[in-house]
Design a protein around this motif. Structure first.
Motif, PDB file in Angstrom:
ATOM      1  N   TYR A  69       0.752  -8.471 -16.507  1.00 54.32           N
ATOM      2  CA  TYR A  69       0.080  -9.412 -15.605  1.00 54.32           C
ATOM      3  C   TYR A  69       0.583 -10.797 -15.986  1.00 54.32           C
ATOM      4  O   TYR A  69       0.607 -11.145 -17.176  1.00 54.32           O
ATOM      5  N   LEU A 106      -1.676 -14.848  -9.633  1.00 52.42           N
ATOM      6  CA  LEU A 106      -1.630 -13.800 -10.643  1.00 52.42           C
ATOM      7  C   LEU A 106      -0.773 -12.690 -10.065  1.00 52.42           C
ATOM      8  O   LEU A 106      -1.033 -12.236  -8.932  1.00 52.42           O
ATOM      9  N   LYS A 108       1.274  -8.858 -10.821  1.00 51.63           N
ATOM     10  CA  LYS A 108       1.388  -7.662 -11.660  1.00 51.63           C
ATOM     11  C   LYS A 108       2.788  -7.132 -11.451  1.00 51.63           C
ATOM     12  O   LYS A 108       3.258  -7.046 -10.308  1.00 51.63           O
ATOM     13  N   SER A 139      -0.192  -5.193 -20.567  1.00 50.22           N
ATOM     14  CA  SER A 139      -1.230  -4.162 -20.587  1.00 50.22           C
ATOM     15  C   SER A 139      -0.801  -3.064 -21.561  1.00 50.22           C
ATOM     16  O   SER A 139       0.273  -2.490 -21.408  1.00 50.22           O
TER      17      SER A 139
END
Length: 155
Positions: A69, A106, A108, A139
């Motif tokens: 992220y 944001l 990913k 992550s």
């Protein structure tokens, strides 16, 4: 806005867990005809309640071992509309959100490894006009992944 009925919610609950389930099985579980299920599902597609279906692909099997992220800061929030098409050109970017808080956006993305991630950051993301800063969060494991609850918000 059309109403989503109890039967519709029951159908959504079933098909959100298994998009490949045959309508005859959904009909049996709901106690209605297969034609009724087909009509209800088509109606929900037409209403944009159901916006897609398909298969979930395991990125690790394809060699994408790093899920990341990235908080992105832009010179001005209004540059969002110019930056989104640039993110769309990067295949590894799988989500992009315009956000409140410390970041303008944001995203990913999946990278093969840390070296690939560094290449994406340095050669692509940070080179986009308007991007002033990024913060990367890797992550380590996804613990929960599910759809929103299919319940009546008035209940």
């Amino acid at each position: 806005m059309e109403k989503i009925y109890k039967l519709d919610r029951q159908i959504l609950n079933i098909i959100s867990k298994n998009a490949r389930i045959p309508f005859k099985d959904v009909a049996e579980e709901c106690g209605v005809s297969r034609a009724a299920i087909h009509q209800r599902v088509q109606r929900m597609i037409d209403m944009n309640v159901i916006v897609g279906s398909g298969y979930h692909i395991n990125p690790k099997i394809l060699g994408y071992n790093t899920c990341t992220y990235i908080g992105v800061k832009l010179e001005r929030g209004s540059m969002y509309k110019d930056v989104v098409p640039e993110f769309e050109k990067i295949p590894e970017v799988v989500e992009c959100h315009f956000t409140t808080g410390p970041y303008t956006m944001l995203i990913k993305l999946y990278a093969r490894d840390n070296e690939h991630l560094m290449e994406l950051l340095n050669s692509k993301i940070q080179e986009i006009p308007g991007v002033t800063a990024t913060e990367t969060l890797i992550s380590l494991r996804q613990s929960v992944k599910r759809e929103i609850p299919i319940c009546n918000i008035n209940e």
